[in-house]
Design a protein around this motif. Structure first.
Motif, PDB file in Angstrom:
ATOM      1  N   LEU A  52     -74.134  11.635  88.868  1.00  0.00           N
ATOM      2  CA  LEU A  52     -74.828  11.577  90.147  1.00  0.00           C
ATOM      3  C   LEU A  52     -76.250  11.088  89.887  1.00  0.00           C
ATOM      4  O   LEU A  52     -76.999  11.729  89.155  1.00  0.00           O
ATOM      5  N   LEU A  53     -76.631   9.967  90.465  1.00  0.00           N
ATOM      6  CA  LEU A  53     -77.877   9.304  90.092  1.00  0.00           C
ATOM      7  C   LEU A  53     -79.039   9.585  91.032  1.00  0.00           C
ATOM      8  O   LEU A  53     -80.169   9.219  90.732  1.00  0.00           O
ATOM      9  N   THR A  54     -78.793  10.220  92.178  1.00  0.00           N
ATOM     10  CA  THR A  54     -79.879  10.497  93.119  1.00  0.00           C
ATOM     11  C   THR A  54     -80.080  12.008  93.275  1.00  0.00           C
ATOM     12  O   THR A  54     -79.154  12.801  93.069  1.00  0.00           O
ATOM     13  N   ALA A 262     -79.991   5.203  85.160  1.00  0.00           N
ATOM     14  CA  ALA A 262     -80.594   4.251  86.109  1.00  0.00           C
ATOM     15  C   ALA A 262     -82.119   4.251  86.005  1.00  0.00           C
ATOM     16  O   ALA A 262     -82.831   4.150  87.003  1.00  0.00           O
ATOM     17  N   ILE A 263     -82.632   4.341  84.777  1.00  0.00           N
ATOM     18  CA  ILE A 263     -84.071   4.452  84.562  1.00  0.00           C
ATOM     19  C   ILE A 263     -84.829   3.193  84.976  1.00  0.00           C
ATOM     20  O   ILE A 263     -85.987   3.268  85.394  1.00  0.00           O
ATOM     21  N   GLN A 264     -84.198   2.030  84.897  1.00  0.00           N
ATOM     22  CA  GLN A 264     -84.896   0.791  85.209  1.00  0.00           C
ATOM     23  C   GLN A 264     -84.976   0.535  86.707  1.00  0.00           C
ATOM     24  O   GLN A 264     -85.779  -0.274  87.151  1.00  0.00           O
ATOM     25  N   SER A 265     -84.141   1.197  87.479  1.00  0.00           N
ATOM     26  CA  SER A 265     -84.117   0.987  88.928  1.00  0.00           C
ATOM     27  C   SER A 265     -84.938   2.080  89.600  1.00  0.00           C
ATOM     28  O   SER A 265     -84.432   3.179  89.859  1.00  0.00           O
ATOM     29  N   ALA A 266     -86.206   1.773  89.884  1.00  0.00           N
ATOM     30  CA  ALA A 266     -87.135   2.782  90.406  1.00  0.00           C
ATOM     31  C   ALA A 266     -87.645   2.421  91.792  1.00  0.00           C
ATOM     32  O   ALA A 266     -88.758   2.768  92.163  1.00  0.00           O
ATOM     33  N   SER A 267     -86.815   1.747  92.590  1.00  0.00           N
ATOM     34  CA  SER A 267     -87.278   1.292  93.906  1.00  0.00           C
ATOM     35  C   SER A 267     -87.508   2.449  94.879  1.00  0.00           C
ATOM     36  O   SER A 267     -88.205   2.276  95.884  1.00  0.00           O
ATOM     37  N   CYS A 268     -86.935   3.624  94.581  1.00  0.00           N
ATOM     38  CA  CYS A 268     -87.114   4.781  95.472  1.00  0.00           C
ATOM     39  C   CYS A 268     -88.369   5.596  95.135  1.00  0.00           C
ATOM     40  O   CYS A 268     -88.698   6.544  95.851  1.00  0.00           O
ATOM     41  N   LEU A 272     -97.022   8.157  91.639  1.00  0.00           N
ATOM     42  CA  LEU A 272     -97.117   8.131  90.184  1.00  0.00           C
ATOM     43  C   LEU A 272     -96.420   9.345  89.575  1.00  0.00           C
ATOM     44  O   LEU A 272     -95.753   9.230  88.543  1.00  0.00           O
ATOM     45  N   SER A 273     -96.534  10.514  90.221  1.00  0.00           N
ATOM     46  CA  SER A 273     -95.849  11.703  89.709  1.00  0.00           C
ATOM     47  C   SER A 273     -94.336  11.527  89.781  1.00  0.00           C
ATOM     48  O   SER A 273     -93.599  11.970  88.894  1.00  0.00           O
ATOM     49  N   GLY A 274     -93.864  10.851  90.835  1.00  0.00           N
ATOM     50  CA  GLY A 274     -92.437  10.575  90.944  1.00  0.00           C
ATOM     51  C   GLY A 274     -91.957   9.628  89.863  1.00  0.00           C
ATOM     52  O   GLY A 274     -90.832   9.758  89.350  1.00  0.00           O
ATOM     53  N   LEU A 275     -92.807   8.662  89.488  1.00  0.00           N
ATOM     54  CA  LEU A 275     -92.458   7.742  88.419  1.00  0.00           C
ATOM     55  C   LEU A 275     -92.365   8.469  87.081  1.00  0.00           C
ATOM     56  O   LEU A 275     -91.416   8.259  86.308  1.00  0.00           O
ATOM     57  N   PHE A 276     -93.341   9.340  86.795  1.00  0.00           N
ATOM     58  CA  PHE A 276     -93.303  10.108  85.552  1.00  0.00           C
ATOM     59  C   PHE A 276     -92.053  10.989  85.499  1.00  0.00           C
ATOM     60  O   PHE A 276     -91.412  11.115  84.458  1.00  0.00           O
ATOM     61  N   PHE A 277     -91.711  11.583  86.650  1.00  0.00           N
ATOM     62  CA  PHE A 277     -90.505  12.409  86.673  1.00  0.00           C
ATOM     63  C   PHE A 277     -89.274  11.569  86.373  1.00  0.00           C
ATOM     64  O   PHE A 277     -88.405  11.965  85.590  1.00  0.00           O
ATOM     65  N   LEU A 278     -89.157  10.395  86.997  1.00  0.00           N
ATOM     66  CA  LEU A 278     -88.009   9.519  86.767  1.00  0.00           C
ATOM     67  C   LEU A 278     -87.866   9.175  85.288  1.00  0.00           C
ATOM     68  O   LEU A 278     -86.772   9.271  84.713  1.00  0.00           O
ATOM     69  N   ILE A 279     -88.977   8.785  84.656  1.00  0.00           N
ATOM     70  CA  ILE A 279     -88.924   8.351  83.262  1.00  0.00           C
ATOM     71  C   ILE A 279     -88.565   9.507  82.341  1.00  0.00           C
ATOM     72  O   ILE A 279     -87.626   9.419  81.532  1.00  0.00           O
ATOM     73  N   PHE A 280     -89.293  10.615  82.463  1.00  0.00           N
ATOM     74  CA  PHE A 280     -89.088  11.713  81.510  1.00  0.00           C
ATOM     75  C   PHE A 280     -87.769  12.445  81.756  1.00  0.00           C
ATOM     76  O   PHE A 280     -87.118  12.878  80.802  1.00  0.00           O
TER      77      PHE A 280
END
Length: 294
Positions: A52-54, A262-268, A272-280
């Motif tokens: 589940l990716l979302t 799906a780390i490369q797909s960050a359109s959602c 910046l905090s959401g980006l850090f969460f996605l990556i880590f």
């Protein structure tokens, strides 16, 4: 399946590393919520394990299938808000599990370095994109032949014959930062990168850095070379093909990372905090797979 879920929960609860515990500290009256941060991390990683990716899909799966295990599950809005708040805990957990994987892996003394894009906006949408600034900016991706707004994830990995590489170190940089400069900034003192060969593409060709790696870490940097007038057609092509073949596993690693998280797909991503969460969180999930399944 239940045993794996219990094992994951116990592993997170029993992690007493100060780096992890400090990120979970709360300076408020609600410092002991019914739905704990350990439970939050567990259900998120377990949802990822179910492909589940979302966040919405993970939340609905937990509510439908695991509510008996986690009866204090909060609202979806609180679920998302708390995930962003503990991005630092995912970062600390990625460091701890990375060290655990390295400790149990035998060093092959063959390494590779490369980067992959994390795109918040692509093509024409990248022109006016402002999410994630000042870290994110616009850059051209030569492999995909398109402009994008985002960051780059740089990785040193240890190569293993016939298996996925083992990550040694990660670095996040602006999308426009040169791969070579980012690689020079990666702290290898905490990673077992020493006494071996490092395979890279032409972007990492640099005589000074090559000498530094050789003198300080006994590492031989191997990159494709331009053909010389004295080279025969076969000799130059064979060498470059050999280097490309040796560094292919890191391309497979980035592809596996994208498929699983799906780390490369960050359109959602909207902050910046959401980006850090996605990556880590993506790195933690893939390290979780390497630690327990690979």
């Amino acid at each position: 399946m239940k045993n794996k879920l219990i094992e994951l929960y116990c592993t997170i609860c029993q992690c007493n590393d100060s780096r992890f515990r400090e990120e979970l500290q709360r300076q408020s009256s609600n410092n002991c919520p019914k739905f704990t941060d350990e439970e939050l991390i567990t259900v998120y990683l377990w949802g990822k394990r179910q492909q589940l990716l979302t966040r919405k899909a993970i939340y609905n799966y937990t509510k439908s299938h695991l509510f008996g295990w986690f009866p204090s599950l909060p609202s979806y809005q609180a679920f998302c808000r708390r995930l962003n708040r503990i991005a630092g805990a995912f970062r600390a957990l990625s460091e701890i599990w990375l060290e655990a994987i390295q400790a149990r892996s035998e060093d092959s003394h063959c390494y590779a370095v490369d980067s992959c894009p994390i795109m918040l906006a692509r093509r024409s949408n990248s022109t006016g994109a402002k999410v994630g600034k000042p870290l994110c900016n616009k850059c051209y991706n030569a492999t995909r032949k398109e402009w994008y707004h985002g960051v780059k994830l740089h990785a040193f990995v240890m190569l293993r014959p016939g298996k996925l590489p083992i990550p040694c170190a990660f670095q996040i940089s602006q999308a426009s930062l040169c791969d070579l400069w980012a690689a020079k900034q990666i702290d290898l003192d905490c990673a077992p990168v020493v006494n071996g060969k490092l395979f890279a593409d032409r972007a990492y060709t640099d005589a000074a850095w090559k000498a530094t790696l050789r003198d300080n870490r006994a590492i031989e940097l191997i990159t494709p070379r331009k053909k010389k007038p004295t080279d025969t057609l076969s000799s130059g092509d064979c060498f470059n093909s050999s280097v490309a073949s040796s560094r292919q596993p890191i391309e497979s690693f980035f592809n596996w990372l994208q498929i699983k998280s799906a780390i490369q797909s960050a359109s959602c991503v909207r902050s910046l905090s959401g980006l850090f969460f996605l990556i880590f969180s993506s790195l933690v999930f893939c390290l979780f797979l390497l630690l327990f399944y690979y």
